[in-house]
Design an enzyme around this catalytic site. Structure first.
Site, mmCIF file in Angstrom:
data_model
loop_
_atom_site.group_PDB
_atom_site.id
_atom_site.type_symbol
_atom_site.label_atom_id
_atom_site.label_comp_id
_atom_site.label_asym_id
_atom_site.label_seq_id
_atom_site.Cartn_x
_atom_site.Cartn_y
_atom_site.Cartn_z
ATOM 1 N N LYS A 66 0.823 -1.205 0.000
ATOM 2 C CA LYS A 66 0.000 0.000 0.000
ATOM 3 C C LYS A 66 0.862 1.263 0.000
ATOM 4 O O LYS A 66 0.645 2.187 -0.798
ATOM 5 C CB LYS A 66 -0.916 0.002 1.229
ATOM 6 C CG LYS A 66 -1.960 -1.108 1.243
ATOM 7 C CD LYS A 66 -2.746 -1.077 2.543
ATOM 8 C CE LYS A 66 -3.799 -2.177 2.590
ATOM 9 N NZ LYS A 66 -4.553 -2.167 3.865
ATOM 10 N N ALA A 89 -0.481 1.200 6.367
ATOM 11 C CA ALA A 89 -0.763 0.283 7.471
ATOM 12 C C ALA A 89 -1.765 -0.778 7.050
ATOM 13 O O ALA A 89 -2.581 -0.559 6.144
ATOM 14 C CB ALA A 89 -1.279 1.050 8.690
ATOM 15 N N ASP A 90 -1.687 -1.905 7.713
ATOM 16 C CA ASP A 90 -2.678 -2.967 7.507
ATOM 17 C C ASP A 90 -2.943 -3.624 8.858
ATOM 18 O O ASP A 90 -2.000 -3.967 9.579
ATOM 19 C CB ASP A 90 -2.169 -4.007 6.512
ATOM 20 C CG ASP A 90 -3.247 -5.028 6.176
ATOM 21 O OD1 ASP A 90 -4.285 -4.629 5.606
ATOM 22 O OD2 ASP A 90 -3.070 -6.224 6.480
ATOM 23 N N THR A 91 -4.218 -3.766 9.204
ATOM 24 C CA THR A 91 -4.612 -4.334 10.493
ATOM 25 C C THR A 91 -5.462 -5.575 10.273
ATOM 26 O O THR A 91 -6.384 -5.560 9.452
ATOM 27 C CB THR A 91 -5.406 -3.304 11.325
ATOM 28 O OG1 THR A 91 -4.596 -2.147 11.555
ATOM 29 C CG2 THR A 91 -5.818 -3.889 12.669
ATOM 30 N N GLY A 126 0.554 -3.960 10.743
ATOM 31 C CA GLY A 126 1.824 -3.730 10.082
ATOM 32 C C GLY A 126 1.886 -2.281 9.638
ATOM 33 O O GLY A 126 0.917 -1.758 9.079
#
Length: 213
Positions: A66, A89-91, A126
Protein backbone atom coordinates in the site's frame (compact mmCIF):
# COMPACT_ATOMS: atom_id res chain seq x y z
CA UNK A 1 -3.96 22.33 22.67
CA UNK A 2 -1.23 20.34 20.89
CA UNK A 3 2.19 19.99 22.47
CA UNK A 4 4.97 21.94 20.80
CA UNK A 5 7.00 18.79 20.14
CA UNK A 6 10.38 18.80 18.38
CA UNK A 7 9.16 16.07 16.02
CA UNK A 8 6.50 18.44 14.68
CA UNK A 9 9.03 21.18 14.02
CA UNK A 10 11.43 18.81 12.27
CA UNK A 11 8.71 17.35 10.05
CA UNK A 12 6.80 20.57 9.42
CA UNK A 13 8.55 21.16 6.10
CA UNK A 14 7.99 17.58 4.91
CA UNK A 15 5.03 16.42 2.85
CA UNK A 16 3.49 13.51 4.74
CA UNK A 17 0.89 11.27 3.11
CA UNK A 18 -1.31 8.67 4.77
CA UNK A 19 -1.97 5.77 2.39
CA UNK A 20 -5.29 4.82 3.95
CA UNK A 21 -8.96 5.70 3.72
CA UNK A 22 -9.50 4.75 7.37
CA UNK A 23 -11.09 7.60 9.36
CA UNK A 24 -9.61 6.11 12.55
CA UNK A 25 -6.07 6.37 11.17
CA UNK A 26 -6.71 9.94 10.05
CA UNK A 27 -7.88 10.82 13.55
CA UNK A 28 -4.82 9.22 15.14
CA UNK A 29 -2.37 11.16 12.95
CA UNK A 30 -4.33 14.35 13.58
CA UNK A 31 -4.20 13.73 17.33
CA UNK A 32 -0.42 13.35 17.01
CA UNK A 33 -0.30 16.88 15.62
CA UNK A 34 0.98 15.92 12.18
CA UNK A 35 0.10 17.82 9.02
CA UNK A 36 -0.64 15.27 6.31
CA UNK A 37 -2.64 14.51 3.19
CA UNK A 38 -4.59 11.35 2.41
CA UNK A 39 -4.06 9.35 -0.78
CA UNK A 40 -5.86 6.03 -0.84
CA UNK A 41 -4.09 3.08 -2.37
CA UNK A 42 -5.07 1.55 -5.70
CA UNK A 43 -3.26 -1.66 -4.76
CA UNK A 44 -5.79 -4.54 -4.63
CA UNK A 45 -5.57 -6.52 -1.41
CA UNK A 46 -4.96 -9.91 -3.00
CA UNK A 47 -2.35 -11.26 -0.60
CA UNK A 48 -3.04 -14.71 0.79
CA UNK A 49 -2.18 -14.95 4.49
CA UNK A 50 -1.50 -18.67 4.04
CA UNK A 51 1.35 -17.84 1.67
CA UNK A 52 3.34 -16.34 4.56
CA UNK A 53 5.20 -18.11 7.34
CA UNK A 54 3.76 -15.75 9.95
CA UNK A 55 0.78 -13.44 10.21
CA UNK A 56 3.21 -10.63 11.10
CA UNK A 57 4.98 -11.06 7.74
CA UNK A 58 1.60 -10.92 6.03
CA UNK A 59 0.50 -7.59 7.54
CA UNK A 60 3.98 -6.09 7.06
CA UNK A 61 4.03 -7.01 3.38
CA UNK A 62 0.45 -5.86 2.77
CA UNK A 63 1.21 -2.50 4.42
CA UNK A 64 4.33 -2.15 2.27
CA UNK A 65 2.40 -2.81 -0.93
CA UNK A 66 0.00 0.00 0.00
CA UNK A 67 2.69 2.50 1.03
CA UNK A 68 4.92 1.76 -1.96
CA UNK A 69 2.09 2.10 -4.47
CA UNK A 70 1.03 5.46 -3.06
CA UNK A 71 4.60 6.75 -2.77
CA UNK A 72 5.37 5.90 -6.40
CA UNK A 73 2.10 7.38 -7.64
CA UNK A 74 2.74 10.60 -5.70
CA UNK A 75 6.10 10.95 -7.46
CA UNK A 76 4.53 10.44 -10.89
CA UNK A 77 1.18 12.24 -10.68
CA UNK A 78 1.41 16.02 -10.52
CA UNK A 79 -2.17 16.14 -9.20
CA UNK A 80 -1.03 14.41 -6.00
CA UNK A 81 1.19 15.66 -3.16
CA UNK A 82 4.91 15.23 -3.89
CA UNK A 83 5.35 13.02 -0.86
CA UNK A 84 8.48 12.99 1.27
CA UNK A 85 6.98 10.44 3.66
CA UNK A 86 4.18 7.92 3.09
CA UNK A 87 2.67 5.98 5.98
CA UNK A 88 0.90 2.74 5.10
CA UNK A 89 -0.76 0.28 7.47
CA UNK A 90 -2.68 -2.97 7.51
CA UNK A 91 -4.61 -4.33 10.49
CA UNK A 92 -5.96 -7.85 10.97
CA UNK A 93 -7.47 -9.87 13.78
CA UNK A 94 -5.95 -13.31 14.37
CA UNK A 95 -7.60 -16.12 16.32
CA UNK A 96 -6.33 -19.70 16.26
CA UNK A 97 -4.04 -18.70 13.34
CA UNK A 98 -7.12 -17.67 11.35
CA UNK A 99 -6.90 -14.15 9.87
CA UNK A 100 -10.06 -12.06 10.13
CA UNK A 101 -10.12 -8.95 7.95
CA UNK A 102 -13.14 -6.81 7.08
CA UNK A 103 -16.45 -8.73 6.85
CA UNK A 104 -18.07 -9.07 3.44
CA UNK A 105 -21.66 -8.94 4.68
CA UNK A 106 -23.87 -9.45 7.74
CA UNK A 107 -23.48 -13.23 7.77
CA UNK A 108 -19.70 -12.92 7.59
CA UNK A 109 -19.67 -10.32 10.39
CA UNK A 110 -21.91 -12.55 12.53
CA UNK A 111 -19.58 -15.51 12.04
CA UNK A 112 -16.60 -13.37 13.06
CA UNK A 113 -18.13 -12.07 16.29
CA UNK A 114 -19.31 -15.58 17.19
CA UNK A 115 -15.77 -16.84 16.66
CA UNK A 116 -14.37 -14.12 18.95
CA UNK A 117 -17.10 -14.55 21.57
CA UNK A 118 -15.64 -15.44 24.97
CA UNK A 119 -12.17 -15.88 23.49
CA UNK A 120 -8.82 -14.14 23.35
CA UNK A 121 -7.45 -12.98 20.02
CA UNK A 122 -4.63 -10.84 18.67
CA UNK A 123 -4.72 -7.65 16.65
CA UNK A 124 -1.73 -7.16 14.37
CA UNK A 125 -0.96 -3.90 12.59
CA UNK A 126 1.82 -3.73 10.08
CA UNK A 127 3.18 -0.21 9.55
CA UNK A 128 5.43 0.93 6.72
CA UNK A 129 7.02 4.38 6.53
CA UNK A 130 8.40 4.96 3.04
CA UNK A 131 10.50 8.10 2.71
CA UNK A 132 12.95 9.92 0.50
CA UNK A 133 16.36 11.00 1.77
CA UNK A 134 19.24 12.28 -0.39
CA UNK A 135 17.30 11.14 -3.48
CA UNK A 136 17.18 7.58 -2.12
CA UNK A 137 13.99 5.72 -1.20
CA UNK A 138 14.14 3.99 2.16
CA UNK A 139 11.62 2.54 4.58
CA UNK A 140 10.96 1.77 8.22
CA UNK A 141 8.73 -1.17 9.07
CA UNK A 142 7.31 -2.65 12.24
CA UNK A 143 4.43 -4.81 13.42
CA UNK A 144 2.52 -4.15 16.63
CA UNK A 145 0.64 -6.95 18.43
CA UNK A 146 -2.11 -6.50 21.03
CA UNK A 147 -4.06 -9.22 22.84
CA UNK A 148 -7.79 -8.64 23.31
CA UNK A 149 -10.26 -10.85 25.18
CA UNK A 150 -14.02 -10.75 24.67
CA UNK A 151 -16.39 -11.72 27.46
CA UNK A 152 -19.24 -14.11 26.74
CA UNK A 153 -21.91 -12.28 24.73
CA UNK A 154 -25.47 -13.52 24.23
CA UNK A 155 -26.85 -14.07 20.73
CA UNK A 156 -29.35 -11.20 20.94
CA UNK A 157 -26.59 -8.72 21.78
CA UNK A 158 -24.40 -10.00 18.95
CA UNK A 159 -27.23 -9.64 16.47
CA UNK A 160 -28.00 -6.11 17.68
CA UNK A 161 -24.35 -5.20 17.16
CA UNK A 162 -24.37 -6.59 13.62
CA UNK A 163 -27.58 -4.70 12.86
CA UNK A 164 -25.98 -1.45 14.05
CA UNK A 165 -23.78 -1.47 10.96
CA UNK A 166 -20.60 -0.81 12.93
CA UNK A 167 -18.69 -4.00 11.97
CA UNK A 168 -18.47 -3.54 8.21
CA UNK A 169 -15.32 -1.49 7.66
CA UNK A 170 -13.29 -2.97 10.50
CA UNK A 171 -10.88 -5.89 10.76
CA UNK A 172 -12.45 -8.71 12.74
CA UNK A 173 -15.86 -7.11 12.40
CA UNK A 174 -15.59 -4.83 15.41
CA UNK A 175 -14.35 -1.42 16.51
CA UNK A 176 -12.94 -1.23 20.02
CA UNK A 177 -13.52 2.54 20.06
CA UNK A 178 -17.23 2.02 19.37
CA UNK A 179 -20.04 -0.10 20.80
CA UNK A 180 -17.86 -3.21 20.75
CA UNK A 181 -15.92 -1.73 23.68
CA UNK A 182 -18.72 -3.24 25.79
CA UNK A 183 -17.51 -6.71 24.81
CA UNK A 184 -13.85 -6.23 25.74
CA UNK A 185 -13.01 -7.95 29.01
CA UNK A 186 -9.28 -7.22 28.87
CA UNK A 187 -6.56 -5.83 26.64
CA UNK A 188 -2.81 -6.34 26.80
CA UNK A 189 -0.80 -3.99 24.64
CA UNK A 190 -1.42 -0.79 22.70
CA UNK A 191 -5.10 0.19 22.60
CA UNK A 192 -4.50 2.44 19.56
CA UNK A 193 -3.12 -0.55 17.69
CA UNK A 194 -6.57 -2.13 17.92
CA UNK A 195 -8.12 1.10 16.67
CA UNK A 196 -5.88 0.85 13.61
CA UNK A 197 -2.51 2.56 14.16
CA UNK A 198 -0.08 2.04 17.08
CA UNK A 199 0.37 5.64 18.13
CA UNK A 200 3.31 5.28 20.52
CA UNK A 201 5.42 3.06 18.26
CA UNK A 202 4.72 5.28 15.27
CA UNK A 203 5.65 8.37 17.28
CA UNK A 204 8.96 6.80 18.30
CA UNK A 205 9.84 5.83 14.73
CA UNK A 206 8.89 9.24 13.33
CA UNK A 207 10.90 10.93 16.08
CA UNK A 208 14.00 9.00 15.02
CA UNK A 209 13.29 9.68 11.36
CA UNK A 210 12.86 13.41 11.99
CA UNK A 211 16.48 13.58 13.15
CA UNK A 212 17.67 12.14 9.84
CA UNK A 213 15.65 14.26 7.45
Amino acid sequence: MLLNLPILKNLSNKTIVLASASPRRREILTDMGLNFSVVTTLEPDENDPKAYKTRAEYVADTAYMKAKEVFERCQQDSQLPNADIVIGADTVVVIDECVLEKPRDKDHALAMIQQLNGQSHYVLTGVQIVYKIDDKIERIEFVEKTEVRFSQIDDETIQAYIDSGEPFDKAGGYGIQGQASLFVESIHGDYWNVVGLPKNHLFRELSKLSLRL
